[in-house]
Scaffold this motif. Sequence first.
Motif, short mmCIF file in Angstrom:
data_model
loop_
_atom_site.label_atom_id
_atom_site.label_comp_id
_atom_site.label_asym_id
_atom_site.label_seq_id
_atom_site.Cartn_x
_atom_site.Cartn_y
_atom_site.Cartn_z
N ASN A 9 22.50 52.33 -107.56
CA ASN A 9 21.47 53.05 -106.81
C ASN A 9 21.12 52.23 -105.58
O ASN A 9 20.46 51.21 -105.68
CB ASN A 9 20.23 53.24 -107.72
N LYS A 11 19.21 53.01 -103.23
CA LYS A 11 17.85 53.29 -102.74
C LYS A 11 17.90 53.51 -101.21
O LYS A 11 18.88 54.06 -100.70
CB LYS A 11 16.89 52.17 -103.12
N HIS A 95 13.63 59.05 -111.21
CA HIS A 95 13.56 57.59 -111.04
C HIS A 95 12.10 57.18 -110.96
O HIS A 95 11.27 57.88 -110.38
CB HIS A 95 14.32 57.17 -109.78
N GLU A 167 14.85 52.75 -118.13
CA GLU A 167 14.51 51.75 -117.12
C GLU A 167 13.06 51.34 -117.29
O GLU A 167 12.16 52.02 -116.76
CB GLU A 167 14.70 52.35 -115.72
N GLY A 173 13.57 45.85 -110.03
CA GLY A 173 13.36 45.11 -108.79
C GLY A 173 12.51 43.86 -108.94
O GLY A 173 12.12 43.24 -107.96
N GLY A 212 17.23 47.86 -114.76
CA GLY A 212 16.12 46.95 -114.51
C GLY A 212 16.62 45.54 -114.35
O GLY A 212 16.88 44.86 -115.35
N SER A 213 16.82 45.11 -113.08
CA SER A 213 17.25 43.74 -112.76
C SER A 213 18.56 43.33 -113.44
O SER A 213 18.72 42.17 -113.86
CB SER A 213 16.14 42.74 -113.10
N GLY A 234 20.29 48.58 -109.33
CA GLY A 234 19.70 48.71 -107.99
C GLY A 234 20.16 47.58 -107.09
O GLY A 234 21.25 47.62 -106.50
N GLY A 235 19.36 46.52 -107.00
CA GLY A 235 19.63 45.42 -106.07
C GLY A 235 21.06 44.89 -106.11
O GLY A 235 21.68 44.68 -105.07
C1 PEP Z 1 16.92 50.90 -110.14
O1 PEP Z 1 16.56 51.10 -109.00
O2 PEP Z 1 17.19 51.87 -110.87
C2 PEP Z 1 17.02 49.53 -110.61
C3 PEP Z 1 17.32 49.32 -111.85
O3 PEP Z 1 16.79 48.52 -109.68
P1 PEP Z 1 17.05 46.94 -109.88
O4 PEP Z 1 18.43 46.81 -110.50
O5 PEP Z 1 16.99 46.38 -108.53
O6 PEP Z 1 16.00 46.44 -110.81
#
Ligand code: PEP
Length: 255
Positions: A9, A11, A95, A167, A173, A212-213, A234-235
């Motif tokens: 993702n 974003k 989300h 999540e 994040g 999640g991270s 995400g990141g």
């Molecule tokens: C997300 O945006 O769904 C997510 C899990 O972000 P991150 O991996 O940055 O925590």
Amino acid sequence: MRKPIIAGNWKMHKTIEEGEKLVNLLKRQLYDLEDIDIVLCPPFTHLAYIADMLESSNILLGAQDMHWEDEGAYTGEISAPMLKSAGCKFVLIGHSERRQLFGETNETVHKKLTSALNNGLTPIVCIGENLKQREEGVTFALVSEQLELALKALQPERLKEIIIAYEPVWAIGSGKVASSEQAQEVHRYIRDWLSKNYGLSLAQEVRIQYGGSVKPDNIAGLIAQADVDGALVGGSSLDADSFCAIVKIVRDPTS
Ligand code: PEP
């Protein structure tokens, strides 16, 4: 045996040119991987370009959100048929950033999920508790409510067409990943809930991602859990080496 799925993702990150650069790096590193679904969810403006780049590759395209109507006077919105025609196969729905910042509710999640399925898109339905809810011990109750309202009246034979992303909001994040045990506990709860409502054999077919991270150094423990079928990233999906490392560990945890 459920096929693992990793979705990135992006974003609101990357220009089209930056996105194209990232996709080229991913294609180079991931071109020969089979038996895993790899999905990229870039911003709307990038979809058609990236769809062209991904043609005849093993990487699939998804969007980050959609409206529930097929068309109409909804300035700024994008519909499922539009995503389909741009080359999407998947769409994120509900989300936590949409829920927290843009007024997404369980009701709109349900409407979007129905429209996605009716238009041939695979919805990745995001659910999960925030820190206060976890500390108050209402995680299971919240997850049940989110599932119940999102999947309301879903025909059982359609259950396997959806993907659930668990999540925990406190892990998104934040760099604070859930422990493998915390993730498995909720994933198991989700599968048990699906089993109670749709029967064990249908519940066994549903893929449940953790989000999640997620990073290359924590994915192995998560994917080793019985009910964790992949990750929503995400990141770490913004960096080719990190995302490819995650995909490769999930594809072959012994590597
Ligand atoms: C997300 O945006 O769904 C997510 C899990 O972000 P991150 O991996 O940055 O925590």
